[in-house]
Design a protein around this motif. Structure first.
Motif, PDB file in Angstrom:
ATOM      1  N   THR A  68       2.786   7.921   6.047  1.00  0.00           N
ATOM      2  CA  THR A  68       3.187   9.280   6.446  1.00  0.00           C
ATOM      3  C   THR A  68       3.136  10.186   5.224  1.00  0.00           C
ATOM      4  N   SER A 110      10.197  10.689   6.123  1.00  0.00           N
ATOM      5  CA  SER A 110       9.532   9.512   5.581  1.00  0.00           C
ATOM      6  C   SER A 110       9.903   9.238   4.131  1.00  0.00           C
ATOM      7  N   ASP A 111       9.708   7.986   3.739  1.00  0.00           N
ATOM      8  CA  ASP A 111       9.840   7.617   2.330  1.00  0.00           C
ATOM      9  C   ASP A 111       8.600   8.084   1.574  1.00  0.00           C
ATOM     10  N   LYS A 118       0.853  -1.195   0.000  1.00  0.00           N
ATOM     11  CA  LYS A 118       0.000   0.000   0.000  1.00  0.00           C
ATOM     12  C   LYS A 118       0.894   1.253   0.000  1.00  0.00           C
TER      13      LYS A 118
HETATM   14  C1  LIG Z   1      10.850  -0.947   3.497  1.00  0.00           C
HETATM   15  C2  LIG Z   1       9.695  -0.179   4.058  1.00  0.00           C
HETATM   16  C3  LIG Z   1       9.825   1.181   4.303  1.00  0.00           C
HETATM   17  C4  LIG Z   1       8.757   1.915   4.820  1.00  0.00           C
HETATM   18  N1  LIG Z   1       8.941   3.251   5.055  1.00  0.00           N
HETATM   19  C5  LIG Z   1       7.924   3.962   5.611  1.00  0.00           C
HETATM   20  C6  LIG Z   1       8.072   5.355   5.870  1.00  0.00           C
HETATM   21  O1  LIG Z   1       9.128   5.953   5.601  1.00  0.00           O
HETATM   22  N2  LIG Z   1       7.033   6.011   6.421  1.00  0.00           N
HETATM   23  C7  LIG Z   1       5.854   5.392   6.721  1.00  0.00           C
HETATM   24  O2  LIG Z   1       4.938   6.028   7.201  1.00  0.00           O
HETATM   25  N3  LIG Z   1       5.679   4.077   6.481  1.00  0.00           N
HETATM   26  C8  LIG Z   1       6.677   3.345   5.937  1.00  0.00           C
HETATM   27  N4  LIG Z   1       6.493   2.013   5.678  1.00  0.00           N
HETATM   28  C9  LIG Z   1       5.180   1.407   5.934  1.00  0.00           C
HETATM   29  C10 LIG Z   1       4.840   1.302   7.409  1.00  0.00           C
HETATM   30  O3  LIG Z   1       5.880   0.671   8.131  1.00  0.00           O
HETATM   31  C11 LIG Z   1       3.519   0.539   7.596  1.00  0.00           C
HETATM   32  O4  LIG Z   1       2.552   1.033   6.746  1.00  0.00           O
HETATM   33  C12 LIG Z   1       3.067   0.652   9.050  1.00  0.00           C
HETATM   34  O5  LIG Z   1       3.950  -0.063   9.883  1.00  0.00           O
HETATM   35  C13 LIG Z   1       1.646   0.131   9.293  1.00  0.00           C
HETATM   36  O6  LIG Z   1       1.543  -1.231   9.004  1.00  0.00           O
HETATM   37  P1  LIG Z   1       0.526  -1.772   7.900  1.00  0.00           P
HETATM   38  O7  LIG Z   1       0.720  -0.878   6.691  1.00  0.00           O
HETATM   39  O8  LIG Z   1       0.929  -3.173   7.628  1.00  0.00           O
HETATM   40  O9  LIG Z   1      -0.857  -1.631   8.434  1.00  0.00           O
HETATM   41  C14 LIG Z   1       7.528   1.261   5.127  1.00  0.00           C
HETATM   42  C15 LIG Z   1       7.409  -0.112   4.898  1.00  0.00           C
HETATM   43  C16 LIG Z   1       8.478  -0.830   4.360  1.00  0.00           C
HETATM   44  C17 LIG Z   1       8.324  -2.309   4.119  1.00  0.00           C
END
Ligand SMILES: Cc1cc2nc3c(=O)[nH]c(=O)nc-3n(C[C@H](O)[C@H](O)[C@H](O)COP(=O)(O)O)c2cc1C
Length: 383
Positions: free
Chosen positions: A311, A334-335, A307
């Motif tokens: 952020t 954030s990414d 998804k």
């Molecule tokens: C490699 C990677 C990098 C991520 N970087 C970010 C980020 O910079 N900012 C952010 O809000 N979510 C980031 N995410 C996603 C969140 O970690 C994730 O959406 C959040 O933990 C909630 O979990 P869910 O999406 O499984 O419900 C990243 C995920 C992955 C796998």
């Protein structure tokens, strides 16, 4: 092979402990760090990844470049820790001004504080952050190293970012791995890759984020790993759970996956023929290398949907957890898009499941014995 990780995003370090590691796996520290760098890279990553240069330090379980059959503990330092010693202090009083009170939709923030009773979203986000996936990549490097000794290789590429995708007719078996590794979006087609970069730029300019789809492929697998006999032994289930454990991964399919649901049976399944010298042969791989919960000897093809990053620099509506007033959701560095990074994390997860499946079938405590058992199995299958 099982792993546990510890560590907060802005804490001192990440820690991984991998247990049930067979003796005799040849390791290369440079390869482990190269995988960590592959996870950190990718077009669309945020400023944080430019601060960190991940390096794994092995604390136990390895002597002179080989595992010795004991738990392997690894740490990865957080260079950003120096900037967070007050906010992330183990002792003392909380820094009230640093408290995060506006949970981000799509993240673990709101459900996390409701679950734990915390008044600081940081207690949740520090661990829910995907920084933790660096520790998984370090663990996965052990799985990959074992698989390499057994003639198995794991790779990945990105097939979609936002609405920019490879041609649906793109042939997985024709992926140019070198082109993928040279691409900062892990896309094998440079024309599509440049459109992906443009989509990420547009998203960044709009304060938006993007998700996408990646594919993990594994070649060199023998048939018969996993099992048809028990629900929790089925490899589909184990691989699916492992990939879905990665934050932001919301869908997994094997081979043609969801498309098979709309395909006639005669076109959905992979006909079997026998060729002297080669054995059983399939001319298609709609199943993605899995039948009956087991590998079938074809390339494993795992596709996953990520998804968009939660952020947002143009934040969605949220609620202040103290006042219950409407506010903008909080922003962390954030990414904009992390699909290429997630593909590398998925390689690690898939490698650990497959390494474990090899250990179950061929004996799990010494690589030398596994190789003998594997050779005997290959010999039996060839007669
Ligand atoms: C490699 C990677 C990098 C991520 N970087 C970010 C980020 O910079 N900012 C952010 O809000 N979510 C980031 N995410 C996603 C969140 O970690 C994730 O959406 C959040 O933990 C909630 O979990 P869910 O999406 O499984 O419900 C990243 C995920 C992955 C796998």
């Amino acid at each position: 092979m099982r792993y546990t990780t510890a560590g907060e995003s802005h804490g001192r370090a990440l820690v991984t402990i991998v247990t049930d590691v067979p003796a005799g796996i040849l390791l290369d520290g440079a390869r482990i760090d190269a995988d960590l760098a592959r996870r950190q890279g990718g077009y669309g990553r945020g400023g944080r990844m430019k601060i960190e240069t991940d390096r794994a330090t092995i604390l136990s379980g390895v002597r002179f470049g080989r595992t010795i059959g004991t738990p392997v503990a690894l740490t990865i330092g957080n260079r950003d820790w120096d900037n967070w010693t007050d906010v992330m202090s183990v002792w003392g009083d909380p820094v009230e001004s640093a408290r995060v009170t506006a949970p981000r939709p799509g993240h673990a923030d709101l459900a996390g504080i409701q679950k734990t009773g915390s008044r600081d979203v940081r207690d949740i986000l520090e661990r829910a952050s995907a920084r933790e996936t660096a520790a998984r990549v370090a663990a996965g490097a052990l799985g990959k190293a074992l698989l390499r000794e057994l003639g198995v290789s794991v790779s990945s590429y990105v097939s979609r970012i936002g609405d920019v995708a490879l041609d649906p007719a793109f042939d997985v078996s024709q992926v140019d791995v070198a082109a993928v590794e040279a691409s900062d979006v892990r896309c094998p087609d440079e024309t599509v890759a440049s459109r992906m970069r443009a989509a990420i730029d547009d998203a960044r300019d709009a304060g938006e984020s993007l998700g996408g789809v990646f594919v993990v492929t594994v070649s060199g697998l023998v048939p018969g790993l996993g099992s048809y006999a028990q629900a929790d032994r089925r490899l589909d289930a184990r691989l699916g759970a492992a990939v879905l454990s990665i934050p932001a991964i919301k869908g997994v399919e094997f081979g043609d996956g969801f498309a098979l649901a709309g395909t006639a049976g005669s076109l959905a399944h992979d006909a079997i023929r026998y060729e002297a010298g080669l054995g059983y042969v399939r001319d298609t791989n709609h199943a993605g290398g899995l039948e009956g919960g087991m590998t079938n000897g074809e390339t494993l093809v795992v596709r996953a949907a990520m998804k968009p990053i939660p952020t947002l620099m143009t934040p969605l509506a949220s609620v202040d957890i103290d006042s219950h007033d409407a506010v903008d959701a909080s922003r962390e560095r954030s990414d904009v898009c992390a699909v290429p990074a997630a593909a590398v994390v998925a390689e690690a997860e898939v490698a650990l499941v497959l390494a474990t499946a090899y250990m179950e079938k061929f004996g799990g405590d010494a690589v030398c014995d596994m190789k003998v058992a594997l050779a005997a199995y290959a010999d039996r299958l060839s007669t």
